[in-house]
Design an enzyme around this catalytic site. Structure first.
Site, PDB file in Angstrom:
ATOM      1  N   GLY A  38      -8.691  68.457  23.030  1.00 47.49           N
ATOM      2  CA  GLY A  38      -9.566  67.611  22.226  1.00 47.49           C
ATOM      3  C   GLY A  38      -9.079  66.190  22.099  1.00 47.49           C
ATOM      4  CG  HIS A  63      -5.959  45.635  37.896  1.00 48.69           C
ATOM      5  ND1 HIS A  63      -4.645  45.750  37.557  1.00 48.69           N
ATOM      6  CD2 HIS A  63      -6.363  46.868  38.268  1.00 48.69           C
ATOM      7  CE1 HIS A  63      -4.258  47.001  37.728  1.00 48.69           C
ATOM      8  NE2 HIS A  63      -5.283  47.714  38.143  1.00 48.69           N
ATOM      9  CG  ASP A  67      -4.003  52.415  35.174  1.00 50.09           C
ATOM     10  OD1 ASP A  67      -5.079  51.882  35.493  1.00 50.09           O
ATOM     11  OD2 ASP A  67      -3.040  52.509  35.960  1.00 50.09           O
ATOM     12  CG  HIS A  68      -3.523  48.102  34.479  1.00 53.07           C
ATOM     13  ND1 HIS A  68      -2.274  47.624  34.734  1.00 53.07           N
ATOM     14  CD2 HIS A  68      -3.707  49.162  35.310  1.00 53.07           C
ATOM     15  CE1 HIS A  68      -1.716  48.347  35.706  1.00 53.07           C
ATOM     16  NE2 HIS A  68      -2.564  49.293  36.067  1.00 53.07           N
ATOM     17  CG  HIS A 131      -5.512  47.476  42.896  1.00 53.89           C
ATOM     18  ND1 HIS A 131      -4.762  48.546  43.304  1.00 53.89           N
ATOM     19  CD2 HIS A 131      -5.875  47.737  41.608  1.00 53.89           C
ATOM     20  CE1 HIS A 131      -4.694  49.423  42.300  1.00 53.89           C
ATOM     21  NE2 HIS A 131      -5.357  48.966  41.266  1.00 53.89           N
ATOM     22  CG  ASP A 153      -2.010  48.979  39.352  1.00 52.84           C
ATOM     23  OD1 ASP A 153      -0.861  49.009  38.885  1.00 52.84           O
ATOM     24  OD2 ASP A 153      -2.943  49.718  38.944  1.00 52.84           O
ATOM     25  CG  ASP A 185       2.102  49.610  41.596  1.00 49.06           C
ATOM     26  OD1 ASP A 185       2.383  50.650  40.966  1.00 49.06           O
ATOM     27  OD2 ASP A 185       1.074  49.506  42.308  1.00 49.06           O
ATOM     28  CG  HIS A 354      -8.991  58.324  48.688  1.00 49.10           C
ATOM     29  ND1 HIS A 354      -9.525  57.410  47.817  1.00 49.10           N
ATOM     30  CD2 HIS A 354      -7.707  58.499  48.309  1.00 49.10           C
ATOM     31  CE1 HIS A 354      -8.592  57.058  46.931  1.00 49.10           C
ATOM     32  NE2 HIS A 354      -7.484  57.703  47.207  1.00 49.10           N
ATOM     33  CB  SER A 356      -3.636  54.945  47.869  1.00 49.01           C
ATOM     34  OG  SER A 356      -3.065  54.422  46.687  1.00 49.01           O
ATOM     35  CG  HIS A 358      -1.406  52.190  43.436  1.00 53.29           C
ATOM     36  ND1 HIS A 358      -1.021  51.372  42.406  1.00 53.29           N
ATOM     37  CD2 HIS A 358      -2.441  52.925  42.975  1.00 53.29           C
ATOM     38  CE1 HIS A 358      -1.792  51.599  41.355  1.00 53.29           C
ATOM     39  NE2 HIS A 358      -2.669  52.551  41.667  1.00 53.29           N
TER      40      HIS A 358
END
Ligand SMILES: [Zn+2]
Ligand SMILES: [Zn+2]
Length: 545
Positions: A38, A63, A67-68, A131, A153, A185, A354, A356, A358
């Site tokens: 929860g 950016h 997470d930023h 990125h 990143d 990073d 896909h 990445s 990073h």
């Protein structure tokens, strides 16, 4: 001062202080683990700034990833000055602030890569990096003692889809002039070689577009705007219309298109309600739900519960995103549902669909050899990633660089003579429930874990207040408790134990309802643990008659 993102993936946050000025670089969130029931978001605990004299003069954003920037609404009240970010970063931040009823007025200050702003004794310079989304920056903080470089990143994408290359020249220039400390990073340090361009996915997608007789459905993060751009361009080439499906996808693409960060050719976009009206081979659906989130669009589509989009046997569903650790089971289940619809599942192991955002080990090596900082600190990642990045760095740079491993709460101090570790501050996590209703305390989380593992028993007992004895049988209501319904033997045992508690308590205790309740709770929990090995939450309800 490292506040988040060191020793974990997510909630990237750090602060830099000089004289009386303190700035925050990024304010990220992390998504909860499987056992954080929860909990919707996890943010770093910045209570240090609530108690200390230091105020935050500004917030600098690298950016627009969650997470930023996801934690910005929660640190807003600690900020005294502006928020600096690029066009897209601020565009993605604005609706978050609105959701929290925050009016930023003129405090969101737009910068472009290449710009420098002055905050107290600091000069803050934004450098363009590449990125998985446009408009990303590294931050060079120039002070009297030296330059501190935070990479944000990045990966070194030599053919970025928006044509905006990483400013490697400027990184080299800074390195030439001398960088005091670099914070880099570490996310992909465990991968060898270079990560490669966002454009690397094109051949595989071209093949899919050329060979699919039905709808093409691609799920990816709504923030992976480079990926979305490539797919929109492919749709135009292959005469398919594009439908954005899912709230986040609609919102992010609308924001990015408004800001000119996503080019949607005129006439190509259709509403998801129009998907069914089109021939399937003329449709591309870009949908949320790549992590198997139950409420996201793809999960609904896959169980045929979406209002507009249905899967048919000739359709292809592409999972164009990394599985965040912990989500694999949900994603597998989702792929099964898709297969049941007769559609074809394509994922990372089948084709290069896909890449990445990073940098891998060689991207990071190149960055280190350009900058050659005096001190280097790996950031962004679990501890083993930071440790490996530290080893890689020690190999790349000459002996003039010292590498420091830091964890959340650690402080590194610099002056003209050198560097030392400052006093650690206490940090931690704040768990957010419902994204706006508030904080989940440790007790709440403990109760939720207990409920999930052991269930709950509600015990209703009627007591004769005068005589201090049980009237009738206790009513036992169980939920999620193994051995449910309770055996007759156990019901008898529970009744006897409740009577035992009553007999052994004094008349004064009988009138103290809270005390009796607590004694019954402890006794029954003990019995259940002994007999079943389980420790359910026991809630006694005592009615005095
Ligand atoms: Zn990012
Ligand atoms: Zn990140």
């Amino acid at each position: 001062m490292a506040l988040g993102g060191l020793g974990e993936f997510g909630m990237n946050t750090m602060s830099v202080s000089c004289d009386d000025t303190t700035i925050l670089v990024d304010a990220g969130v992390m998504f909860p683990g499987l056992d954080q029931f929860g909990v919707d978001l996890v943010i770093p605990d910045l209570s240090h700034f609530r108690t200390s004299e230091r105020r935050l003069s500004c917030l600098v954003l690298t950016h627009g990833h969650e997470d930023h920037i996801g934690g910005v609404p929660y640190v807003w009240d600690l900020l005294e000055g502006p928020v600096y970010g690029t066009n897209l970063t601020l565009g993605l931040l604005r609706p978050k602030l609105e959701e929290h009823g925050i009016d930023p007025a003129d405090r969101l200050q737009r910068v472009s890569p290449g710009d420098t702003v002055r905050v107290g004794p600091l000069k803050i310079e934004f450098l363009r990096v590449t990125h998985s989304m446009p408009d990303c920056a590294a931050v060079a903080i120039h002070s009297a003692v030296g330059t501190i470089l935070h990479t944000g990143d990045y990966k070194i994408d030599r053919t970025p889809p928006d044509g905006e290359s990483m400013d490697l020249d400027r990184f080299a220039e800074l390195g030439e002039a001398g960088v005091l400390a670099m914070f880099g990073d570490s996310t992909n340090i465990e991968r060898q070689g270079f990560t490669g361009s966002e454009r690397a996915v094109l051949p595989a997608f071209e093949e899919i577009f050329a060979n699919t007789a039905g709808k093409i459905v691609v799920t990816t993060f709504a923030s992976s705007l480079h990926r979305l751009q490539l797919l929109i361009d492919l749709a135009a080439r292959f005469q398919r219309k594009v439908a954005f499906v899912g709230r986040g996808m609609k919102r992010n693409t609308a924001i990015a298109a408004d800001l000119g960060c996503l080019r949607i050719p005129f006439g190509i976009e259709i509403r998801d309600s129009e998907v069914a009206d089109r021939p399937a081979n003329q449709v591309l659906c870009l949908v949320t739900g790549s992590q198997g989130e139950t409420l996201a669009a793809l999960s609904r589509i896959a169980v045929n519960h979406h209002r507009h989009v249905k899967l048919e046997p000739h359709d292809v569903v592409v999972f164009s995103a990394r599985a965040i650790p912990g989500n694999q089971r949900a994603i597998d289940r989702l792929m099964d549902h898709v297969a049941h619809c007769g559609a074809t599942v394509v994922h990372e192991d089948d084709k290069l669909i896909h890449v990445s955002g990073h940098g891998s080990a060689d991207d990071l090596r190149l960055m280190l050899s350009l900058v050659r900082p005096r001190y280097f600190v790996p950031i962004h990642g679990e501890y083993r990633y930071l440790a490996r990045h530290a080893r890689v760095a020690a190999d790349v740079v000459n002996s003039e660089t010292s590498v420091f491993l830091m964890e959340n709460g650690d402080r590194l101090c610099f002056d003209a003579d050198g560097v030392w570790r400052g006093e650690t501050v206490s940090t931690g996590r704040v768990l957010i429930d419902g994204t706006r209703t508030g904080e989940v305390t440790d007790d709440v989380l403990r109760d939720r874990r207990g409920l999930a593992r052991n269930g709950v028993i509600v015990l209703v007992v009627r007591i004769d207040r005068q005589a201090g004895v049980l009237i009738g049988e206790p009513t036992v209501i169980t939920r999620g408790f193994v051995g449910d319904p309770l055996t007759v033997a156990m019901r008898d045992e529970i009744r006897d134990r409740v009577n035992g508690v009553l007999r052994s308590s004094s008349p004064e205790e009988h009138t103290e309802q809270g005390m009796i309740q607590e004694r019954i709770r402890v006794e029954i929990q003990r019995v259940l643990r002994k007999q079943t090995g389980r420790c359910p939450l026991v809630i006694p309800v005592v009615m005095e008659i």
